[in-house]
Design an enzyme around this catalytic site. Structure first.
Site, PDB file in Angstrom:
ATOM      1  N   ASP A  32       0.854  -1.191   0.000  1.00  0.00           N
ATOM      2  CA  ASP A  32       0.000   0.000   0.000  1.00  0.00           C
ATOM      3  C   ASP A  32       0.892   1.244   0.000  1.00  0.00           C
ATOM      4  OD1 ASP A  32      -1.930   2.049   0.593  1.00  0.00           O
ATOM      5  OD2 ASP A  32      -3.232   0.474   1.384  1.00  0.00           O
ATOM      6  N   SER A  73      -7.259   3.965  -1.264  1.00  0.00           N
ATOM      7  CA  SER A  73      -7.017   2.519  -1.275  1.00  0.00           C
ATOM      8  C   SER A  73      -8.287   1.715  -1.537  1.00  0.00           C
ATOM      9  CB  SER A  73      -6.396   2.072   0.048  1.00  0.00           C
ATOM     10  OG  SER A  73      -5.095   2.588   0.154  1.00  0.00           O
ATOM     11  N   THR A 126      -7.852  -2.196   1.759  1.00  0.00           N
ATOM     12  CA  THR A 126      -7.224  -3.088   0.784  1.00  0.00           C
ATOM     13  C   THR A 126      -7.733  -4.534   0.905  1.00  0.00           C
ATOM     14  OG1 THR A 126      -5.297  -1.651   0.864  1.00  0.00           O
ATOM     15  CG2 THR A 126      -5.020  -3.777  -0.249  1.00  0.00           C
ATOM     16  N   GLU A 239      -0.680  -8.128   1.987  1.00  0.00           N
ATOM     17  CA  GLU A 239      -0.485  -6.675   1.906  1.00  0.00           C
ATOM     18  C   GLU A 239       0.568  -6.160   2.885  1.00  0.00           C
ATOM     19  OE1 GLU A 239      -3.494  -4.066   3.480  1.00  0.00           O
ATOM     20  OE2 GLU A 239      -2.940  -2.443   2.122  1.00  0.00           O
ATOM     21  N   ASP A 244       2.147   2.678   3.305  1.00  0.00           N
ATOM     22  CA  ASP A 244       1.263   3.835   3.108  1.00  0.00           C
ATOM     23  C   ASP A 244       1.216   4.749   4.333  1.00  0.00           C
ATOM     24  OD1 ASP A 244      -1.092   5.236   1.794  1.00  0.00           O
ATOM     25  OD2 ASP A 244      -2.086   4.432   3.573  1.00  0.00           O
ATOM     26  N   HIS A 248       1.997   8.738   4.723  1.00  0.00           N
ATOM     27  CA  HIS A 248       1.111   9.761   5.297  1.00  0.00           C
ATOM     28  C   HIS A 248       1.812  10.514   6.426  1.00  0.00           C
ATOM     29  CE1 HIS A 248      -2.576   8.934   3.120  1.00  0.00           C
ATOM     30  NE2 HIS A 248      -2.433   7.636   3.341  1.00  0.00           N
ATOM     31  N   ASP A 286      -1.316  -0.018  -4.746  1.00  0.00           N
ATOM     32  CA  ASP A 286      -2.583   0.616  -5.141  1.00  0.00           C
ATOM     33  C   ASP A 286      -2.375   2.065  -5.581  1.00  0.00           C
ATOM     34  OD1 ASP A 286      -1.856   1.235  -2.537  1.00  0.00           O
ATOM     35  OD2 ASP A 286      -3.837   0.864  -1.679  1.00  0.00           O
ATOM     36  N   HIS A 287      -1.291   2.684  -5.072  1.00  0.00           N
ATOM     37  CA  HIS A 287      -0.948   4.080  -5.391  1.00  0.00           C
ATOM     38  C   HIS A 287       0.343   4.413  -4.673  1.00  0.00           C
ATOM     39  CE1 HIS A 287      -2.126   4.881  -1.300  1.00  0.00           C
ATOM     40  NE2 HIS A 287      -3.236   4.200  -1.539  1.00  0.00           N
TER      41      HIS A 287
END
Ligand code: MG
Ligand code: ZN
Length: 350
Positions: A32, A73, A126, A239, A244, A248, A286-287
């Site tokens: 992620d 997500s 996710t 995952e 991720d 952040h 996912d990004h």
């Protein structure tokens, strides 16, 4: 896992050349928020090495959701899991409000065993995109209910409170009476049940920096051992959830520590595929998160100076690494929802 279809599958497979005709296993690994900068930073922090260097086929995917260049997500997970781009925050429902079936559910319908292994809660966007259909990713109570009613055979993740400390006072752990829900990884390894769930934390698991044991690779090894002893093929989604969260937090050490754990987990999947030629491993994201850049650095010790552009996600394309049978399908540049269609093509199911 649906029994009748399994029998059908196996009667057709038996007696033919085992490797040629045995159904495909898929291990889908989602980092992620894992863009190229996260992979690069994790690689430098890992003494300039990553197991991804062993993947022969590399593609790029476009991550935008149906209405926003920058996906979340939920929309990203839905595109990968279910094959359609949708609105941010939505899980398993397309832009015309139609419920979608995920690759995991399609595998279930075709006699596969399935599993989800994550280091967020199991109801986070996710993993939820593989079993839930909800208009808001934040509706954790409903997402937990949908997991409890799903056919997922193995799951490992946090978020136990959404199952047994609910507003509706239901105890979903009791209600999941065909799943052996265990309290420790030791018990997970020991259980011989055909369906096992392990809640690692009551809420969201902490970061590795804050004390989570970096044992995602061990979770995968234990689950592959169980799947290996069974006759049916499998679909697994693993995952690296918190790469991720490091993005952040604009915290490079958070990102690299989570990446290194994920890297070690990818190695387990890769080694399995090297020994089992009917296995496809796909590693993607996912990004990207944070708009991370490595702006200066020393060759000695690979020490980095990094900068971030946002505390949110970015719209940059993300890489797709693949290894094993049908991996060539994943070369090139394509939209994120094509990952689903490529997996369905590889599986040879409808
Ligand atoms: Mg996630
Ligand atoms: Zn995020």
């Amino acid at each position: 896992m649906k029994k009748i279809l399994v029998c059908l599958l196996f009667h057709t497979a038996v007696g033919q050349s085992q490797q040629m005709d045995s159904p495909l296993n898929i291990i889908l690994m989602i980092g992620d928020g894992m863009g190229l900068s996260q992979i690069s930073a994790g690689m430098y922090a890992n003494n300039n090495q990553t197991v991804l260097e062993e993947f022969p086929v590399i593609g790029l995917c476009k991550t935008h959701s149906i209405n926003n260049l920058v996906t979340d997500s939920a929309a990203g997970g839905t595109a990968i899991a279910c094959g359609e781009k949708t609105y941010n925050y939505v899980l398993g429902i397309n832009s015309k409000n139609k419920k979608l079936e995920s690759v995991l559910e399609i595998c279930e319908d075709n006699g596969y065993n399935t599993g989800l292994i994550v280091n967020s809660s199991i109801v986070h966007a996710t993993p939820a995109s593989f079993y839930a259909n909800v208009n808001s990713r934040k509706n954790y109570g409903e997402i937990a209910l949908q997991l409890s009613e799903s056919d997922v055979d193995y799951f490992i993740g946090g978020g136990e409170k959404y199952f047994n400390k609910r507003k509706d006072s239901r105890d979903l752990i009791k209600e999941m009476n065909t799943v052996d829900v265990v309290k420790s990884f030791g018990a997970y390894k020991k259980s011989n049940a055909e369906r096992i769930g392990l809640f690692t934390y009551d809420d969201e698991p902490p970061s590795i920096i804050d004390g989570r044991e970096p044992i995602l690779a061990d979770y995968l090894t234990a689950t592959l051992d169980k799947l290996d002893r069974r006759e049916e093929p499998f679909f697994l989604m693993v995952e690296g959830s918190q790469i991720d969260w490091g993005g952040h937090a604009n915290d490079i050490d958070y990102i690299t520590s989570e990446y290194i754990e994920f890297n070690n987990t990818i190695e387990v999947a890769l080694n399995y595929a090297k020994n089992n030629s009917n296995t496809l491993v796909i590693v993607t994201a996912d990004h990207e998160t944070g708009g991370l850049a490595i702006t200066r650095g020393k060759i000695k010790n690979f020490k980095m100076v990094t900068g971030f552009n946002t505390i949110g996600h970015s719209a940059t394309m993300v890489p797709v690494f693949s290894y094993g049978k049908f991996s060539k399908l994943f070369a090139g540049i394509y939209e994120n929802n094509q990952i689903f269609h490529k997996m369905i093509k590889a599986l040879g199911v409808n």
